[in-house]
Design a protein around this motif. Structure first.
Motif, PDB file in Angstrom:
ATOM      1  N   LEU A  84      35.746  43.552  39.182  1.00 20.67           N
ATOM      2  CA  LEU A  84      36.320  43.361  37.849  1.00 20.67           C
ATOM      3  C   LEU A  84      37.739  43.924  37.788  1.00 20.67           C
ATOM      4  CD1 LEU A  84      35.899  42.405  34.956  1.00 20.67           C
ATOM      5  CD2 LEU A  84      34.977  44.659  34.438  1.00 20.67           C
ATOM      6  N   PHE A  85      37.961  45.063  38.405  1.00 18.80           N
ATOM      7  CA  PHE A  85      39.283  45.671  38.443  1.00 18.80           C
ATOM      8  C   PHE A  85      40.280  44.739  39.128  1.00 18.80           C
ATOM      9  CE2 PHE A  85      42.362  48.191  40.890  1.00 18.80           C
ATOM     10  CZ  PHE A  85      43.049  48.774  39.846  1.00 18.80           C
ATOM     11  N   LEU A  86      39.891  44.165  40.258  1.00 15.78           N
ATOM     12  CA  LEU A  86      40.791  43.267  40.981  1.00 15.78           C
ATOM     13  C   LEU A  86      41.087  42.006  40.183  1.00 15.78           C
ATOM     14  CD1 LEU A  86      39.357  43.636  44.582  1.00 15.78           C
ATOM     15  CD2 LEU A  86      41.457  44.624  43.656  1.00 15.78           C
ATOM     16  N   VAL A  87      40.109  41.487  39.476  1.00 20.36           N
ATOM     17  CA  VAL A  87      40.320  40.304  38.644  1.00 20.36           C
ATOM     18  C   VAL A  87      41.295  40.625  37.514  1.00 20.36           C
ATOM     19  CG1 VAL A  87      39.202  38.706  37.046  1.00 20.36           C
ATOM     20  CG2 VAL A  87      38.121  39.243  39.232  1.00 20.36           C
ATOM     21  N   VAL A  88      41.115  41.758  36.873  1.00 18.88           N
ATOM     22  CA  VAL A  88      42.016  42.156  35.782  1.00 18.88           C
ATOM     23  C   VAL A  88      43.439  42.345  36.304  1.00 18.88           C
ATOM     24  CG1 VAL A  88      42.524  44.011  34.154  1.00 18.88           C
ATOM     25  CG2 VAL A  88      40.193  43.151  34.359  1.00 18.88           C
ATOM     26  N   MET A  89      43.584  42.968  37.466  1.00 20.17           N
ATOM     27  CA  MET A  89      44.912  43.166  38.037  1.00 20.17           C
ATOM     28  C   MET A  89      45.567  41.824  38.395  1.00 20.17           C
ATOM     29  SD  MET A  89      45.579  46.286  37.811  1.00 20.17           S
ATOM     30  CE  MET A  89      46.987  46.510  38.845  1.00 20.17           C
ATOM     31  N   VAL A 110      45.064  38.936  36.875  1.00 13.06           N
ATOM     32  CA  VAL A 110      45.461  38.301  35.613  1.00 13.06           C
ATOM     33  C   VAL A 110      46.734  38.946  35.079  1.00 13.06           C
ATOM     34  CG1 VAL A 110      44.783  37.957  33.206  1.00 13.06           C
ATOM     35  CG2 VAL A 110      43.136  37.512  35.036  1.00 13.06           C
ATOM     36  N   MET A 111      46.819  40.267  35.148  1.00 13.58           N
ATOM     37  CA  MET A 111      48.031  40.952  34.685  1.00 13.58           C
ATOM     38  C   MET A 111      49.245  40.546  35.519  1.00 13.58           C
ATOM     39  SD  MET A 111      46.532  44.726  33.813  1.00 13.58           S
ATOM     40  CE  MET A 111      48.133  45.444  33.657  1.00 13.58           C
ATOM     41  N   ALA A 112      49.064  40.377  36.814  1.00 14.66           N
ATOM     42  CA  ALA A 112      50.171  39.961  37.677  1.00 14.66           C
ATOM     43  C   ALA A 112      50.645  38.559  37.315  1.00 14.66           C
ATOM     44  CB  ALA A 112      49.732  40.022  39.135  1.00 14.66           C
ATOM     45  N   MET A 113      49.715  37.665  36.999  1.00  7.61           N
ATOM     46  CA  MET A 113      50.109  36.305  36.614  1.00  7.61           C
ATOM     47  C   MET A 113      50.922  36.310  35.326  1.00  7.61           C
ATOM     48  SD  MET A 113      47.003  33.785  37.635  1.00  7.61           S
ATOM     49  CE  MET A 113      45.666  34.715  36.942  1.00  7.61           C
ATOM     50  N   PHE A 114      50.509  37.107  34.342  1.00 10.90           N
ATOM     51  CA  PHE A 114      51.268  37.174  33.096  1.00 10.90           C
ATOM     52  C   PHE A 114      52.630  37.806  33.319  1.00 10.90           C
ATOM     53  CE2 PHE A 114      47.107  36.732  30.880  1.00 10.90           C
ATOM     54  CZ  PHE A 114      47.444  35.612  30.147  1.00 10.90           C
TER      55      PHE A 114
END
Length: 52
Positions: free
Chosen positions: A3-8, A10-14
């Motif tokens: 979950l942490f890697l997925v959130v990171m 998504v933040m990188a894409m934004f």
């Protein structure tokens, strides 16, 4: 951990989506003539003249 890697990711894409939109504006923090990063509101040293 996953979950942490997925959130990171998504933040990188934004973050990558936002950065190109500010290029060339006054908020970019770079001098439009020489490309140096500007700190504060003072004019860029390239506009004051070159020291020899």
């Amino acid at each position: 951990m996953t979950l942490f890697l997925v959130v990171m990711a998504v933040m990188a894409m934004f973050g990558k989506l936002r950065i190109p939109g500010t290029k060339g504006s006054k908020l970019s923090g770079r001098c439009p003539e020489c490309g140096r990063p500007k700190i504060g509101r003072a004019p860029c040293p390239c506009k004051k003249g070159r020291r020899g």
